[in-house]
Every structure is written in structure tokens, then in C-alpha cells.
Design a protein around this motif. Structure first.
Motif, short mmCIF file in Angstrom:
data_model
loop_
_atom_site.label_atom_id
_atom_site.label_comp_id
_atom_site.label_asym_id
_atom_site.label_seq_id
_atom_site.Cartn_x
_atom_site.Cartn_y
_atom_site.Cartn_z
N ARG A 110 0.83 -1.20 0.00
CA ARG A 110 0.00 0.00 0.00
C ARG A 110 0.87 1.26 0.00
O ARG A 110 0.43 2.32 -0.38
N ASN A 111 2.11 1.11 0.43
CA ASN A 111 2.97 2.30 0.48
C ASN A 111 3.29 2.85 -0.92
O ASN A 111 3.20 4.05 -1.14
N ASP A 112 3.68 1.95 -1.83
CA ASP A 112 3.92 2.44 -3.19
C ASP A 112 2.60 2.70 -3.92
O ASP A 112 2.51 3.58 -4.78
N ALA A 317 11.17 5.07 6.16
CA ALA A 317 10.58 5.51 4.90
C ALA A 317 9.13 5.93 5.19
O ALA A 317 8.92 7.05 5.64
N TYR A 318 8.15 5.03 5.00
CA TYR A 318 6.75 5.41 5.23
C TYR A 318 6.42 5.41 6.71
O TYR A 318 6.83 4.54 7.46
N SER A 319 5.68 6.44 7.14
CA SER A 319 5.03 6.44 8.45
C SER A 319 3.57 6.80 8.25
O SER A 319 3.24 7.51 7.30
N MET A 322 1.91 10.08 7.17
CA MET A 322 1.80 10.54 5.79
C MET A 322 0.39 10.42 5.23
O MET A 322 0.07 11.05 4.21
N GLN A 323 -0.43 9.63 5.90
CA GLN A 323 -1.85 9.57 5.52
C GLN A 323 -2.51 10.95 5.66
O GLN A 323 -3.52 11.23 5.02
N GLU A 324 -1.91 11.79 6.51
CA GLU A 324 -2.43 13.14 6.73
C GLU A 324 -2.12 14.09 5.56
O GLU A 324 -2.39 15.28 5.64
N ASP A 325 -1.50 13.57 4.51
CA ASP A 325 -1.28 14.43 3.32
C ASP A 325 -2.60 14.72 2.60
O ASP A 325 -2.67 15.66 1.82
N LYS A 326 -3.60 13.86 2.86
CA LYS A 326 -4.76 13.86 1.95
C LYS A 326 -5.77 14.96 2.19
O LYS A 326 -6.12 15.70 1.26
N GLU A 327 -6.29 15.08 3.41
CA GLU A 327 -7.40 16.01 3.60
C GLU A 327 -7.04 17.44 3.20
O GLU A 327 -7.83 18.13 2.56
N1 ARG Z 1 -4.12 4.79 3.91
C1 ARG Z 1 -2.71 4.82 3.88
C2 ARG Z 1 -2.20 6.21 3.55
O1 ARG Z 1 -2.96 6.96 3.05
C3 ARG Z 1 -2.19 3.86 2.86
C4 ARG Z 1 -0.82 3.36 3.15
C5 ARG Z 1 -0.86 2.47 4.34
N2 ARG Z 1 0.39 1.81 4.55
C6 ARG Z 1 0.71 1.23 5.68
N3 ARG Z 1 1.88 0.70 5.79
N4 ARG Z 1 -0.12 1.16 6.69
O2 ARG Z 1 -1.07 6.56 3.80
#
Ligand code: ARG
Length: 461
Positions: A110-112, A317-319, A322-327
Motif C-alpha cells: 500500500r505504500n507504493d 521511509a513510510y510512516s 503521511m496519511q495526513e497528506d490527503k485532507e
Molecule cells: N491509507 C494509507 C495512507 O494513506 C495507505 C498506506 C498504508 N500503509 C501502511 N503501511 N499502513 O497513507
């Protein structure tokens, strides 16, 4: 019940509050078209690379098309328990095609996936903003051509400075929007690399073809570092930064419209279509659209600063931060789109009140610089001395409460004996603007040429 996608090592499901804080489906459902596009490209590549057999590829592709149709016709159910759009789509796909659906996630995370979806969304949005900014430029350049010779006061410090033309003022915003569009395009160039295939953070052991998925999704190339691919949100920051600068430009213009439509200025009239009335004061015509354009710049800049602060402390890398980029991004970029549309509508309808602007252009000794320039040109006076002489003449006129053009020649000659009748010609506002022929200056002929240049470059709507 534990999560079907990742619940293998969990004995029980998440707490109610955990589900609430964790779920992004409420806002990332707008990525559904991008998510399906990405999945279609990914599964086609898995097939071509021989990682999945053709029959699985065909089943997954057909299932994705069904899901796409359900999302388009509104029958798709977005369930918070499924966390985000990626799992919602995959879960529905599983219901439709069975366990084969699980093969879609081979060599992918889901990260990429989310990084790809977001890039696709931001890319489309930047293209649309560029087109809308061009439309506003067109509206302004058309107005500029019509009002190339409509004199108004030019301001510095919001004090009358020198006469300019309304067309020249409009073209100032055309230039700003030109730079805004350059920023949208620059951001798009850097954005246009595909993170898909970076997987969770390290890449994958499957023999995937990242160049193929990148090309299929309209990217210029795959991203070159898997860690960076999933950790990067520069593309969103750059889009928000470009949007913020554009919003600042619109806000400055909106502020001018608010000031200019006041009874005290009365420089322009907005149409009924872009004003509102008051429920208590029958005389009111409020410039609400302009005020809201001015205000929305606040939330656009807020989205930029919000995301910068989210990103600044994140280790690679992913945390989930970063989901907070969206709203913020989903709020700010459409808000700018609405502002651009509202501004284009206001500009197309607005009517300058030429006689009021011209009168104002002549008040406040706005042609004093023309007088000083005349002294330099005709009497060969050093500019500093000319400035001083003109200052004394302004003082004289102001003490009598009259304009420079109303000072009798005899009175002027007491200050500077070499003054002649010819000086009155430069004291008129029309002469003042007509004389500003330097490149980029406000002379009507210049303004007309610049407006025509822009209209030719912009092409028809
Ligand atoms: N909903 C997540 C986001 O917007 C997708 C990625 C989630 N990845 C994870 N390792 N939990 O960032």
C-alpha cells in the motif's frame, strides 16, 4: 474480527477509537479511479512479466472493471472497517473473483500504491489548475485590451502615486498568473516519476518491469530509489506551494475588488451575479465572492504549512503520519480551482467606473513626477533639484486646496522663473500615462501591445 488483509498475527480486531483514528476511507475514497488505474497497470505488468498466468490476469482485470463500474454508479459500499480505499477495492475484488484477487498484491505494498495514486490525482489537478489559470489570464487580457486607455490612480502605500491605466493593472495579474502556471508545470515535471514497484520500502524480489507500469500510467520514468519512493511527499508540497502563491495573487486582487467596490472608492462595479444583498440593509451590494477568494487563500496556505509540519520530522521511509497528506491537499487544490473560476466570472462581468477612476487619478498630485521630469527634460535640471522645486509647487497648491494644473503660471514662476505654459500639458493624467512608453510601462499603446501578445499566446478558450 481481525483485519482480513493483515490480521494473520492478530487475535482480535481494533478498538473502536483505533478504527476511527486509523481509517482514511472517508477521504481517500476520491482516489478510487486512480487506485483502479494503478491496479490495472500493475496486473497487466505482472502478466507480461510472467509472474501471473494469463487467466488470473484476465479474472483480476474483469473484476477491477466491475468494481470501477460500481464506484462510478454509486453502488460501491465504502466500509470504515476496511481502513482505506486500497483495501476496500481489494476486498470487493475478492468477493467478485475469489482468492485469485489476492494475487494482485504480488510485488506491491500500500505504500507504493498510495504514493502512486496521490501522484496521479495531484497530476490531474495541476493540469486542470493550469487550464483554469489560463482562462483567468484570458479574461484579464481581454479586459486589458478594452481598457488599455482607461486611466486610474496607481498606488504605492495605498497612496495615489502616479496615473496608470486599468488595462495595465489587469495585465499585472496576467503576469503573476503566468508565473503561477510555470510553477504548476514545473511541479508536474518533478512529480511525474512512478513509485509503483518500490513495494513497502526495499523493492521486490519478483522480476517486475517498473518501466512498463510507469509508461502505462503516463509517467516519464520510474522513481530511482525505493526508500525515497514511499517516503516522498514533495510533489504534494510543491503543488500546495504553487497553489498557495497563486492563491495569494488572487487574494490581493480580491482585496482590491473589495476596496474598489466600496462607496468611498467606487472604481468598479461587480455584476449582480457576483454580489449578494443584505437581509437588513436594502442598499447593500456585498462583494462576497471576492471576500471568499481572499479568505480561501488562508486554508490553502494552511494546508501547505500543515503538511510541511507533518513531514518535517519523519524518519524514512513510510510512516502513517503521511496519511495526513490527503485532507489538506483534497481541500486546498479544489478550493483554488473554485477561486480561479470565481475570479474569471467576476472579471468577465466587471465594469470599471471610468470617470471616477480618472478623477481620482488626477487628485493627490499624482502628476508631480511628470512635472519633475519636465523640469529635468526642458530646463536640464538635476532630478534631485527638480524633485525639490516640484515639492514646493505641490505645497503651494495644497495650501490653496487646488490641483497643480489650477496653479496660475505667475504663482509657479515665483518658485521657478523658467517655467512656461508648456508645463500644463504634462499635468493632465492622459498625457501622463501616454508618456510612460518605456518597455513594460503603462502607456496605452504598450498595454494594447502586451494584451494582444498575451491573447495570441493564450489562444482561444
Ligand atoms: N491509507 C494509507 C495512507 O494513506 C495507505 C498506506 C498504508 N500503509 C501502511 N503501511 N499502513 O497513507
Amino acid at each position: 474480527m481481525s483485519n482480513r488483509m493483515w490480521g494473520g498475527r492478530f487475535a482480535s480486531g481494533p478498538a473502536e477509537i483505533m478504527e476511527e483514528i486509523n481509517a482514511s476511507i472517508g477521504f481517500d475514497k476520491r482516489l478510487a479511479p486512480q487506485d483502479i488505474r494503478g491496479s490495472l497497470a500493475h496486473v497487466a505488468m505482472l502478466g507480461a512479466a510472467g509472474i501471473l498466468p494469463p487467466e488470473d490476469v484476465a479474472a483480476i482485470q474483469a473484476g477491477l472493471k466491475t468494481v470501477e463500474g460500481e464506484i462510478a454508479d454509486g453502488s460501491f459500499v465504502f466500509d470504515r472497517a476496511l481502513e482505506d480505499i486500497h483495501m476496500a477495492v481489494e476486498s470487493r475484488l475478492t468477493t467478485i473473483v475469489g482468492p485469485t484477487a489476492g494475487r494482485l498484491h504480488t510485488a506491491r505494498s500500500r505504500n507504493d500504491q498510495v504514493a502512486t495514486d496521490m501522484r496521479l490525482w495531484v497530476r490531474d489537478t495541476l493540469d486542470a489548475l493550469d487550464a483554469q489559470a489560463a482562462d483567468l489570464q484570458r479574461a484579464l487580457a481581454e479586459t486589458a485590451l478594452k481598457h488599455a486607455g482607461t486611466v486610474m490612480p496607481g498606488f504605492t502605500h495605498l497612496q495615489s502615486a502616479q496615473p496608470v491605466t486599468f488595462g495595465h493593472h489587469c495585465l499585472a495579474y496576467v503576469e503573476m498568473l503566468g508565473r503561477d502556471r510555470g510553477r504548476f508545470r514545473d511541479a508536474r515535471v518533478r512529480l511525474n516519476e512512478c513509485p509503483l514497484g518500490a513495494a513497502a520500502l526495499a523493492g521486490t524480489s519478483f522480476p517486475i518491469d517498473r518501466h512498463a507500469t510507469a509508461a502505462a500510467l503516463g509517467f516519464d520514468r520510474p522513481t530511482a530509489n525505493s526508500l525515497d519512493s514511499v517516503a516522498d511527499r514533495d510533489f504534494a508540497l510543491e503543488a500546495l506551494a504553487a497553489a498557495s502563491i497563486c492563491a495569494i495573487h488572487l487574494s490581493r486582487f480580491a482585496e482590491e475588488l473589495v476596496v474598489w467596490t466600496s462607496a468611498q472608492f467606487n472604481f468598479v462595479r461587480l455584476s449582480d451575479g457576483y454580489t449578494t444583498g443584505s437581509s437588513i440593509m436594502p442598499q447593500k451590494r456585498n462583494p462576497d465572492a471576492a471576500e471568499l477568494v481572499r479568505a480561501k487563500s488562508g486554508r490553502i496556505i494552511g494546508a501547505l504549512t500543515g503538511l510541511m509540519i507533518v513531514m518535517k520530522g519523519l524518519p524514512l521511509a513510510y510512516s502513517k503520519d503521511m496519511q495526513e497528506d490527503k485532507e489538506g491537499t483534497f481541500d486546498a487544490l479544489p478550493a483554488l480551482s473554485l477561486c480561479l473560476a470565481a475570479m474569471a466570472g467576476m472579471v468577465r462581468d466587471l465594469e470599471p467606473v471610468a470617470e471616477v477612476m480618472k478623477r481620482a487619478a488626477g487628485s493627490g498630485y499624482a502628476t508631480a513626477t511628470d512635472l519633475a521630469d519636465w523640469l529635468v527634460r526642458e530646463l536640464n535640471m538635476p532630478f534631485r533639484e527638480a524633485h525639490h522645486v516640484t515639492g514646493r509647487l505641490v505645497g503651494l497648491a495644497s495650501a490653496q486646496g487646488i490641483g497643480l494644473e489650477a496653479l496660475p503660471l505667475a504663482a509657479m514662476r515665483e518658485v521657478e522663473p523658467r517655467l512656461t505654459d508648456a508645463v500644463y500639458a504634462v499635468l493632465g493624467v492622459e498625457n501622463s500615462v501616454a508618456s510612460r512608453t518605456s518597455y513594460g510601462g503603462t502607456a496605452p499603446a504598450n498595454v494594447r501591445a502586451q494584451a494582444e501578445r498575451w491573447l495570441a499566446a493564450l489562444g482561444p478558450a
